[in-house]
Design an enzyme around this catalytic site. Structure first.
Site, mmCIF file in Angstrom:
data_model
loop_
_atom_site.group_PDB
_atom_site.id
_atom_site.type_symbol
_atom_site.label_atom_id
_atom_site.label_comp_id
_atom_site.label_asym_id
_atom_site.label_seq_id
_atom_site.Cartn_x
_atom_site.Cartn_y
_atom_site.Cartn_z
ATOM 1 N N ALA A 1 -19.465 -12.551 -29.926
ATOM 2 C CA ALA A 1 -20.395 -13.475 -29.291
ATOM 3 C C ALA A 1 -19.569 -14.628 -28.717
ATOM 4 O O ALA A 1 -18.453 -14.883 -29.172
ATOM 5 C CB ALA A 1 -21.383 -13.981 -30.328
ATOM 6 N N GLY B 1 -19.421 -9.494 -32.555
ATOM 7 C CA GLY B 1 -20.476 -8.840 -31.771
ATOM 8 C C GLY B 1 -19.968 -7.631 -30.989
ATOM 9 O O GLY B 1 -20.759 -6.749 -30.635
ATOM 10 N N GLU C 1 -19.988 -4.858 -33.417
ATOM 11 C CA GLU C 1 -21.407 -4.557 -33.634
ATOM 12 C C GLU C 1 -22.003 -3.799 -32.445
ATOM 13 O O GLU C 1 -22.809 -2.889 -32.617
ATOM 14 C CB GLU C 1 -22.172 -5.859 -33.915
ATOM 15 C CG GLU C 1 -21.773 -6.454 -35.279
ATOM 16 C CD GLU C 1 -22.213 -7.906 -35.458
ATOM 17 O OE1 GLU C 1 -21.863 -8.739 -34.601
ATOM 18 O OE2 GLU C 1 -22.908 -8.202 -36.446
ATOM 19 N N GLU D 1 -16.385 -13.166 -38.495
ATOM 20 C CA GLU D 1 -17.346 -14.271 -38.521
ATOM 21 C C GLU D 1 -17.075 -15.281 -39.624
ATOM 22 O O GLU D 1 -17.326 -16.481 -39.463
ATOM 23 C CB GLU D 1 -18.777 -13.729 -38.658
ATOM 24 C CG GLU D 1 -19.345 -13.123 -37.387
ATOM 25 C CD GLU D 1 -18.952 -11.658 -37.194
ATOM 26 O OE1 GLU D 1 -18.068 -11.164 -37.914
ATOM 27 O OE2 GLU D 1 -19.534 -11.021 -36.307
HETATM 28 N N1 CO8 Z 1 -15.976 -16.386 -27.370
HETATM 29 C C1 CO8 Z 1 -15.585 -17.162 -26.350
HETATM 30 N N2 CO8 Z 1 -14.359 -17.085 -25.779
HETATM 31 C C2 CO8 Z 1 -13.505 -16.191 -26.274
HETATM 32 C C3 CO8 Z 1 -13.840 -15.342 -27.347
HETATM 33 C C4 CO8 Z 1 -15.140 -15.469 -27.902
HETATM 34 N N3 CO8 Z 1 -15.580 -14.681 -28.907
HETATM 35 N N4 CO8 Z 1 -12.780 -14.562 -27.625
HETATM 36 C C5 CO8 Z 1 -11.825 -14.906 -26.749
HETATM 37 N N5 CO8 Z 1 -12.252 -15.882 -25.934
HETATM 38 C C6 CO8 Z 1 -11.512 -16.532 -24.855
HETATM 39 C C7 CO8 Z 1 -10.463 -17.484 -25.401
HETATM 40 O O1 CO8 Z 1 -11.053 -18.726 -25.731
HETATM 41 C C8 CO8 Z 1 -9.519 -17.569 -24.228
HETATM 42 O O2 CO8 Z 1 -10.066 -18.434 -23.258
HETATM 43 P P1 CO8 Z 1 -9.090 -19.519 -22.489
HETATM 44 O O3 CO8 Z 1 -8.126 -18.626 -21.734
HETATM 45 O O4 CO8 Z 1 -10.047 -20.239 -21.619
HETATM 46 O O5 CO8 Z 1 -8.437 -20.310 -23.551
HETATM 47 C C9 CO8 Z 1 -9.560 -16.165 -23.642
HETATM 48 O O6 CO8 Z 1 -10.767 -15.568 -24.129
HETATM 49 C C10 CO8 Z 1 -8.410 -15.293 -24.075
HETATM 50 O O7 CO8 Z 1 -8.335 -15.325 -25.477
HETATM 51 P P2 CO8 Z 1 -7.000 -15.703 -26.289
HETATM 52 O O8 CO8 Z 1 -6.151 -16.622 -25.480
HETATM 53 O O9 CO8 Z 1 -7.419 -16.169 -27.642
HETATM 54 O O10 CO8 Z 1 -6.304 -14.262 -26.342
HETATM 55 P P3 CO8 Z 1 -5.323 -13.727 -27.460
HETATM 56 O O11 CO8 Z 1 -4.800 -12.426 -26.927
HETATM 57 O O12 CO8 Z 1 -4.330 -14.779 -27.859
HETATM 58 O O13 CO8 Z 1 -6.240 -13.436 -28.749
HETATM 59 C C11 CO8 Z 1 -8.193 -12.606 -29.887
HETATM 60 C C12 CO8 Z 1 -7.214 -12.443 -28.703
HETATM 61 C C13 CO8 Z 1 -7.473 -12.314 -31.204
HETATM 62 C C14 CO8 Z 1 -9.317 -11.589 -29.676
HETATM 63 C C15 CO8 Z 1 -8.751 -14.053 -29.919
HETATM 64 O O14 CO8 Z 1 -9.224 -14.366 -28.623
HETATM 65 C C16 CO8 Z 1 -9.887 -14.259 -30.875
HETATM 66 O O15 CO8 Z 1 -9.661 -14.350 -32.084
HETATM 67 N N6 CO8 Z 1 -11.144 -14.376 -30.362
HETATM 68 C C17 CO8 Z 1 -12.289 -14.664 -31.152
HETATM 69 C C18 CO8 Z 1 -12.755 -13.445 -31.890
HETATM 70 C C19 CO8 Z 1 -13.944 -13.775 -32.759
HETATM 71 O O16 CO8 Z 1 -13.889 -14.559 -33.663
HETATM 72 N N7 CO8 Z 1 -15.085 -13.086 -32.477
HETATM 73 C C20 CO8 Z 1 -16.278 -13.208 -33.262
HETATM 74 C C21 CO8 Z 1 -17.193 -14.198 -32.671
HETATM 75 S S1 CO8 Z 1 -18.608 -14.437 -33.686
HETATM 76 C C22 CO8 Z 1 -19.596 -13.106 -33.393
HETATM 77 O O17 CO8 Z 1 -19.317 -12.256 -32.597
HETATM 78 C C23 CO8 Z 1 -20.884 -12.960 -34.125
HETATM 79 C C24 CO8 Z 1 -21.565 -14.243 -34.114
HETATM 80 C C25 CO8 Z 1 -22.607 -14.279 -35.162
HETATM 81 C C26 CO8 Z 1 -23.281 -15.615 -35.144
HETATM 82 C C27 CO8 Z 1 -24.320 -15.682 -34.056
HETATM 83 C C28 CO8 Z 1 -25.455 -16.575 -34.447
HETATM 84 C C29 CO8 Z 1 -25.366 -17.909 -33.871
#
Ligand code: CO8
Length: 263
Positions: A69, A114, A117, A137
């Site tokens: 998400a 997500g 999921e 999460e």
């Molecule tokens: N949301 C928003 N932006 C994201 C997300 C995300 N989930 N994942 C990556 N991005 C963005 C980064 O912020 C970055 O943006 P910018 O270039 O503007 O800084 C861009 O994508 C590239 O990402 P990274 O620079 O971080 O790339 P890396 O190769 O270094 O890392 C990863 C890749 C490991 C995938 C890393 O991006 C990461 O850890 N992302 C987050 C993953 C995460 O935690 N996902 C779970 C989210 S929560 C969810 O899905 C369920 C929510 C349930 C609650 C809902 C109820 C409210």
């Protein structure tokens, strides 16, 4: 066609009777924001109605399948907004799961939160060697709520699901296969071809047999064994009444390939 033209975060293409949906917001690793959820919902409403489309593949552009998400969007959410967001995404993923056509996730890269999921709401997951799965999460102070606490244990068992959800550990493709989260791991360059090949094999079968198998399995997972077996019997009876059943059995006994008409 009209739906496909009005999309910004998803590319929707047709390859014969197969719809290929490519999550296409690579700058954010295809994270699911409101717009993307809305587009997916519109596409699946269309897929429910469109009789000429028989199967679906979901994949991602770039190094993400879907990295979860959209965290920047959720940052300001409090309890009620969190519930509404979960409610909306759960309804969408239920709709994907319930589509009476086979849906394959061709997981090209990060399938986190997500994204994991979303892949679990599909019937089958084929992973590229570059795919990474996880439910991170807990790192963000929330729990998986797009179906993850329910679908992950159903796929991999409660012990492994709890480990993955409590630790947030990321799992690479081969491990994902070894725990039953994915069906098959393939080289990145052949991911889409492999997904299409599997879907074509499925589409050669009697369509109603596939549809009712899906209904029996999905509904069966929600009820006790006895009720599931009753449902299986009823759906089997429906398939015994179809023209395709006659064709399938006549073709076998006549030593010729069957030609099914979805009747
Ligand atoms: N949301 C928003 N932006 C994201 C997300 C995300 N989930 N994942 C990556 N991005 C963005 C980064 O912020 C970055 O943006 P910018 O270039 O503007 O800084 C861009 O994508 C590239 O990402 P990274 O620079 O971080 O790339 P890396 O190769 O270094 O890392 C990863 C890749 C490991 C995938 C890393 O991006 C990461 O850890 N992302 C987050 C993953 C995460 O935690 N996902 C779970 C989210 S929560 C969810 O899905 C369920 C929510 C349930 C609650 C809902 C109820 C409210």
């Amino acid at each position: 066609q009209q739906v496909a033209e009005r999309l910004t975060n998803i590319r929707a293409e047709l390859d014969g009777a197969i719809a290929i949906l490519t999550m296409n917001r690579p700058k954010a690793l295809n994270a699911l924001n409101d717009q993307t959820l809305e587009e997916l919902d519109r596409i699946f409403t269309c897929l429910e109605r469109e009789e000429s489309i028989l199967g679906v593949i979901i994949t991602g552009e770039g190094k993400g399948f879907v990295a979860g998400a959209d965290i920047s969007q959720m940052q300001s959410y409090k309890s009620e907004e969190g519930r509404n967001y979960a409610n909306r995404a759960q309804a969408l993923f239920n709709k994907i799961e319930a589509l009476e056509k086979p849906v394959i996730a061709a997981v090209n890269g990060y399938a986190l939160g997500g994204g994991c999921e979303l892949s679990m709401s599909c019937d089958i997951r084929i992973a590229s060697e570059k795919a990474v799965f996880g439910q991170p999460e807990a790192n963000l102070g929330v729990i998986p709520c797009f179906g993850g606490t329910q679908r992950l244990p159903r796929l991999v068992g409660t012990g492994i699901a709890k480990e993955l959800i409590y630790t947030g550990r990321q799992v690479k493709a081969e491990e994902a296969k070894s725990i039953g989260l994915v069906n098959k791991v393939v080289p990145a360059e052949s991911l889409l071809d492999e997904a299409k090949a599997m879907l074509r094999t499925i589409l050669e079968k009697a369509p109603m047999a596939i549809r009712y198998s899906k209904v029996a399995i999905n509904r069966g997972m929600d009820v006790d064994m006895r009720a599931g077996l009753e449902l299986e019997k009823d759906l089997a009876a429906i398939t015994f009444g179809t023209e395709d059943k006659q064709e399938g059995m006549d073709a076998f006994l006549g030593k010729r390939p069957a030609v099914f008409h979805n009747r």
